[in-house]
Design a protein around this motif. Structure first.
Motif, PDB file in Angstrom:
ATOM      1  N   UNK A 345       0.815  -1.222   0.000  1.00  0.00           N
ATOM      2  CA  UNK A 345       0.000   0.000   0.000  1.00  0.00           C
ATOM      3  C   UNK A 345       0.847   1.269   0.000  1.00  0.00           C
ATOM      4  N   UNK A 346       1.951   1.270   0.737  1.00  0.00           N
ATOM      5  CA  UNK A 346       2.754   2.498   0.786  1.00  0.00           C
ATOM      6  C   UNK A 346       3.704   2.629  -0.394  1.00  0.00           C
ATOM      7  N   UNK A 348       2.677   1.694  -3.583  1.00  0.00           N
ATOM      8  CA  UNK A 348       1.890   1.653  -4.815  1.00  0.00           C
ATOM      9  C   UNK A 348       2.153   2.865  -5.692  1.00  0.00           C
ATOM     10  N   UNK A 349       2.309   4.035  -5.049  1.00  0.00           N
ATOM     11  CA  UNK A 349       2.518   5.245  -5.836  1.00  0.00           C
ATOM     12  C   UNK A 349       3.798   5.150  -6.661  1.00  0.00           C
ATOM     13  N   UNK A 352       3.394   2.989  -9.680  1.00  0.00           N
ATOM     14  CA  UNK A 352       2.274   3.246 -10.571  1.00  0.00           C
ATOM     15  C   UNK A 352       2.711   4.120 -11.746  1.00  0.00           C
ATOM     16  N   UNK A 355      -1.198   7.193 -12.290  1.00  0.00           N
ATOM     17  CA  UNK A 355      -2.275   6.883 -11.353  1.00  0.00           C
ATOM     18  C   UNK A 355      -2.794   5.463 -11.452  1.00  0.00           C
ATOM     19  N   UNK A 356      -2.287   4.692 -12.416  1.00  0.00           N
ATOM     20  CA  UNK A 356      -2.746   3.316 -12.566  1.00  0.00           C
ATOM     21  C   UNK A 356      -1.726   2.382 -11.916  1.00  0.00           C
ATOM     22  N   UNK A 357      -2.224   1.487 -11.111  1.00  0.00           N
ATOM     23  CA  UNK A 357      -1.308   0.607 -10.391  1.00  0.00           C
ATOM     24  C   UNK A 357      -0.765  -0.469 -11.317  1.00  0.00           C
ATOM     25  N   UNK A 358       0.341  -1.052 -10.924  1.00  0.00           N
ATOM     26  CA  UNK A 358       0.979  -2.091 -11.720  1.00  0.00           C
ATOM     27  C   UNK A 358       0.963  -3.394 -10.923  1.00  0.00           C
ATOM     28  N   UNK A 359      -0.050  -4.233 -11.164  1.00  0.00           N
ATOM     29  CA  UNK A 359      -0.205  -5.441 -10.339  1.00  0.00           C
ATOM     30  C   UNK A 359       1.016  -6.353 -10.402  1.00  0.00           C
TER      31      UNK A 359
END
Lengths: 489, 329, 313
Positions: A345-346, A348-349, A352, A355-359
């Motif tokens: 969670x910390x 993710x930025x 990314x 603004x789109x996350x990279x799974x």
């Protein structure tokens, strides 16, 4: 004193919270007409013991005998009150929206009918006048409008007020924590008067002077057990501190590598003066340093960490920060998320794009830290709550470390974690520090301070001692945490 | 209807079925299908395809506002937007006034309606933050004012939507309402936003634990304002489409959307305690809500019973789903 | 002196101050309105609003919110316009059952720890549905005795004002000054402390909801007595008005801080705001807008006071 009847007797009382054994067989008795002082370091089991006496917790084992009769499973707050046992809890149990008199009525169901407000007001005014002469509190003040110390005075006065039920034993858990010296003395005077009339008091306090002056007998707890108990005059300030620590540990503490005590020079990562610090002492953290925050729980360590967190990127805190929560449920875990989601969670930025996350990247990062920290989860997609407490704590560590922050703040994160996990985490912290990260580590366990390059002891929201690793002893930490009342003033 | 996300899967054999049934949204679809079948059985299958088409259209409106409300509710206990009906009324009226029956002005009208919604969202959040009041009272007082503006400007409004807009909102492509296609696309897009963007992640994080989210480095304020603005913007969009669909804006056309927006969120399997939401459930719940009304109509049941049934279903669903956490949800 | 200027006092003074400002404004615009007849006209529907506001106040005291009170008042009005006149026993039994339903809702919400907003939103549909079943089209007629009570003309002081004062005093005595009232408010302030002192939170919540039901019934009956006929939609606005009234009157959303006197004044302010607008020749379209603006204004003032207090502390 032996001729006085026993009010309560505990034998072999045990209580565990998950893997943590808070009470490991406590034997204790309180007689009529005595004030029993109870001291012990963080996690010694004082509060748990008092909650059992007050009926808010049930013991896991052992027996509790009240007035000669064994209290069974039905022992509750009401039952305790019926036996004349009252407790002033550390967290206030007044209703802030009610007046002082109305709060008194809450505790005394017999105050009712026409003119009840007068009765309640007279009762609480009487108690306040007797205990805290010149208190300046009107029974018709709304509690929420009163200062913290006046609220505490009301709470104490209410506990000593008597209507239909008898009053035999009052438990005071850190009653003077927000009272000034004059008022605190009024309280201890009253405790002596109450005891002189045949009542009993259990007094828990971190002010050793107060304990020694007020109590007839002092009991020392450590690791969930009573380790010492003598008449108060037999103790001194120093011998109490000694009894709270353990000799064996002290030796290992001294044996711990005595070198590397000089602080690094150069620009510190953190140079913050806690907001309640009166002098200009600062909490200084250099890059690559592990700095410990010690002292009794609730004396401003967490507040100092949060101050660092809020000031990140400012003049006093150079670099990015990450926070490792100690209170997992309220500050750390996202209960509906998987292990992996909780880890990344910390970060993710950083991973990314627009603004789109990279799974994919997130999964790799989660897996990487699963290995590094040794999170024992079958699948990182499992819900976080399926992990044990210790593993949840590792997830929070992984979250902070994966975030690539320069400064990692740790808010007593090892509470209730098994020893194996602890050792693993210590090693990780050390390895990460060697790579140049700084750690600010608040801990309630003395042993953990041995991992720190430098230790600040907090009391009353401010730094009262800073100890290089070479000088670290449990005695010194205890002595700074438990200052006698005169020194504190 | 409880959330069974953390139930272990029993065996590989039934793993697909198990996964399907562990989705909280599946129940709303099952219920929708059951209700549709009951209707179809009662009518002997006559017109049951038509029923579905109409249901798709009406559900689209529920879905558009429901998704916005879902984001708001997901952002944590106590978060709710009560200004949706007033918002729909004002945005719808504004769109009709600007379009003034001219096809050329359609984009302007729709954009203005959405913009009006966005402004209302900003206003809502300013009230929440500056006055430090619970969202429910902030959005309530905002809705008073918005409603008044809508009444003042929209009273007796007899402007018909431009023909092309009316056609668009009521039209079908090979039997499927255009609006429904649009709403499905919107749902897919919002599902992506929820699961694959930093913003979506932030919403679910603060909804689970606002304090932990802040400590994990998430900007709580920015996320919340975005959520209120998003919800209000969608309500504005819904207002313009609804006005186009119903042949003009009317003052009370938003009325039923307050309860509907909350109901589809709850029935769709999102948690009222926040932090857990799902977009597919919104569609299932919207279809269910509409088909239920249709079924009761078909059975010849009056409006009264219909309302009572709707209310009882919501209460039943929420009771079964159970309350978690504390706080006013 | 300093006690008089304390933020608490100022906060408590806000609602009467708002009322005063409103009355002065009305007097400036239309001096004749400040008279016996004027008040009778202006406060025509203030009493049912005040009763609904008090019902909402009981719910807010225990940190919940009732979004169904408007629909509930409408239902009670419908019962008043139909069964109460045609079959008095059935009517009375229905109204008593309504109060019991409210108590049950309180129990359900407490035991299952449900969000009151969603439950009462669902209930608003139930009440509305029942009203429609009972009275598909507006109509019916209130029993004679009810009409004559409600339309009772007092000499000197308008009946609505007198009854509002009585209402405020009765609830003030019951909730703010009685021994049991203290416990009930305490349940909003610190439920844990109340439970620890041995009181049953379940019974408190059921009691508060039942009281809300009771005052909702009274509101519906007063309303139907004034309008003499019922309508399923007659009081839907009351949901929002009642919440606004409680907040205007100095109530807080959480923490059991409420003021019955303030709430009644708050209801008056909201009821009078419409009159002022019409005297100002502002279209009635803006009536609810003005109510919203008043609400925001008072909340803004209160938040300023709170901040001043926080800074002083």
């Amino acid at each position: 004193m032996a001729e006085h009847p026993v009010i309560v007797r505990l034998s072999g009382v045990e209580r565990s919270f998950g893997a943590v054994r808070a009470l490991a067989g406590v034997d204790l008795e309180v007689r009529a007409g005595e004030c029993l002082g109870l001291v012990g370091h963080n996690g010694a089991g004082k509060s748990t013991l008092m909650q059992i006496l007050a009926g808010t917790l049930s013991p896991g084992g052992g027996t509790l005998v009240v007035h000669g009769r064994e209290a069974g499973a039905g022992y509750s707050v009401l039952e305790a009150r019926r036996h004349g046992i009252r407790c002033v809890f550390q967290e206030l149990s007044l209703c802030p929206n009610l007046t002082v008199a109305e709060n008194a009525r809450i505790l005394h169901p017999t105050i009712r009918g026409f003119g009840w407000r007068k009765t309640a007001a007279a009762l609480i005014r009487g108690a306040l006048d007797e205990i805290f002469p010149g208190h300046g509190i009107s029974p018709f003040d709304v509690v929420g409008d009163l200062s913290i110390s006046r609220r505490q005075m009301v709470e104490i006065a209410r506990a000593f007020s008597v209507t239909a039920e008898p009053l035999h034993l009052v438990i005071l858990d850190e009653p003077t924590s927000s009272l000034d010296q004059v008022v605190a003395n009024q309280l201890t005077d009253h405790v002596r008067r109450f005891v002189g009339r045949g009542g009993s008091v259990i007094l828990i306090s971190h002010l050793l002077g107060e304990i020694l002056e007020t109590s007839d007998r002092v009991v020392v707890m450590r690791d969930g057990q009573v380790v010492d108990g003598r008449p108060a005059p037999d103790f001194t300030h120093a011998s109490l501190v000694a009894a709270m620590g353990s000799v064996a540990r002290e030796e290992t503490a001294r044996a711990a590598d005595a070198g590397a005590s000089a602080r690094p020079r150069g620009e510190p990562a953190v140079g913050l003066r806690p907001s309640r610090q009166r002098d200009d002492r600062r909490l200084v953290v250099h890059p690559g340093e592990i700095v410990g925050l010690a002292g009794l729980a609730g004396h401003g360590q967490t507040a100092a960490l949060l101050e660092i967190f809020r000031n990140a990127g400012g003049g006093d805190v150079r670099g990015s920060v990450a926070f490792v929560a100690g209170d997992r449920q309220t500050d750390g875990v996202f209960p509906l998320w998987s292990v992996a989601e909780n880890v990344v969670v910390s970060s993710a930025r950083r991973l990314s794009r627009a603004g789109v996350t990279d799974p994919g990247a997130e999964a790799r990062l989660a897996e990487e830290w699963k290995q590094k920290v040794g999170i024992r989860a079958g699948d990182m997609a499992d819900p976080i709550l399926s992990l044990s407490g210790g593993n949840q704590q590792k997830v929070l560590f992984a979250r902070a470390l994966a975030a690539e922050a320069d400064i990692v703040l740790m808010d007593d994160p090892m509470r209730g974690v098994d020893i194996g996990t602890k050792q693993e985490v210590y090693a990780i912290v050390k390895a990460e520090a060697e790579k140049g990260r700084s750690f600010v580590w608040y801990t309630t366990e003395f042993d953990e301070l041995k991992n720190c390059d430098h230790t600040y002891v907090f009391r009353g929201g401010a730094i009262v001692d800073d100890i290089p690793r070479s000088d670290l002893t449990e005695e010194r930490v205890l002595a700074a945490s438990f200052e006698s009342a005169e020194d504190a003033a | 209807m409880t959330i069974t996300r953390d139930r272990p899967e029993p065996s590989p054999m039934s793993s697909f079925a198990a996964r399907l049934f562990s989705r909280p949204w599946i129940w709303s679809y099952l219920a929708a299908v059951a209700v549709w079948f009951a209707t179809a059985t009662f009518t002997g299958g006559k017109g049951s395809a038509d029923v579905l088409t109409v249901a798709l259209t009406f559900s689209s409106f529920f879905v558009i506002v429901g998704i916005g409300q879902m984001f708001v509710i997901t952002s944590g206990p106590g978060n709710i937007d009560l200004s949706i009906p007033a918002n729909i009324a004002l945005s719808g009226a504004l769109a009709m006034i600007l379009m003034d029956g001219s096809n050329a002005m359609i984009p302007v009208g729709v954009a203005a309606a959405v913009g009006c919604g966005l402004l209302i969202g900003v206003f809502n959040y300013v009230l929440i933050r500056l006055l430090a009041i619970p969202p429910i009272i902030a959005t309530l007082s905002a809705s008073f004012i918005v409603q008044s503006i809508a009444i003042a400007y929209g009273r007796g409004l007899k402007i018909k939507p431009p023909p092309a807009f009316a056609e668009f909102t009521t039209g079908r492509i090979s039997g499927v309402p255009i609006l429904a296609i649009l709403a499905v696309l919107l749902a897919v897009a919002m599902g992506f936003v929820l699961h694959r963007t930093l913003y979506g992640r932030a919403v679910t994080a603060i909804g689970q634990n606002q304090r932990a989210a802040g400590l994990a480095g998430i900007s709580v304020d920015r996320t919340r304002v975005a959520t209120y603005v998003l919800c209000a913007g969608l309500a504005g969009l819904c207002g313009s489409l609804l006005a186009g669909f119903s042949g003009g804006a009317s003052l009370n056309m938003g009325e039923e959307y307050l309860l509907a927006s909350i109901a589809v969120v709850v029935i769709g399997g999102s948690s009222v305690a926040g932090g857990s939401s799902n977009v597919p459930g919104i569609w299932g719940a919207a279809l269910f809500m509409y088909l239920l009304v249709t079924m009761l109509n078909t059975f010849g049941v009056g409006a009264g019973i219909r309302l009572v049934a709707t209310g009882l279903i919501i209460i039943t669903v929420i009771t079964l789903a159970g309350g978690k956490k504390t706080g006013r949800g | 002196m300093s006690a008089l200027l304390s933020p608490r006092m100022l906060r408590a003074a806000l609602p009467p101050l708002a009322l005063l400002v409103l009355l002065v404004a009305i007097w400036i615009q239309q001096p004749r309105a400040i008279s016996y007849t004027g008040f009778n006209l202006m406060l025509n529907l203030a009493l049912p609003i005040a009763l609904a506001t008090i019902a909402q106040l009981f719910i807010i005291t225990v940190n919940d919110l009732d979004l169904s009170i408007g629909a509930f008042v409408s239902f009670c009005a419908c019962v008043g316009a139909t069964w109460l006149a045609e079959a008095p026993l059935l009517g009375v039994a229905t109204l008593i059952a309504c109060v019991a339903v409210y108590a049950g809702l309180g129990a359900l919400i407490h035991l299952r720890n449900l969000p009151s907003i969603v439950v009462t939103l669902g209930m608003s549909f139930v009440w509305l549905g029942l009203s429609v079943l009972l009275l598909p089209t507006p109509g019916g007629s209130a029993p004679e005795w009810l009409v004559s009570i409600v339309k009772f003309r007092m000499p000197l002081i308008p009946f609505a004002i007198l009854m509002s004062i009585v209402l405020a005093l009765v609830v003030h005595l019951g909730l703010m000054r009685s021994a049991l009232g203290a416990v009930m408010r305490g349940a909003g302030g610190n439920p844990q402390a109340i439970a620890r002192a041995g009181w049953s939170l379940l019974r408190i919540k059921m009691g508060m909801y039942a009281l809300a039901g009771l005052f909702g019934v009274l509101s519906g009956l007063t309303l139907v007595g004034m309008t003499t006929s019922g309508d399923a939609n007659i009081a839907l606005r009351y949901t929002l008005l009642s919440i606004a009234g409680v907040i205007l009157g100095g109530g807080e959303f959480v923490g059991g801080r409420v003021s019955p006197v303030g709430a009644v004044i708050g209801a008056m302010v909201l009821a009078l705001a419409g009159s002022l607008l019409s005297f100002l020749r502002i279209s009635p379209d803006w009536q609810i807008g003005a109510q919203g603006a008043i609400l925001i204004l008072v909340l803004a003032l209160r938040s300023l006071l709170n901040r001043a207090e926080a800074r002083a502390a």
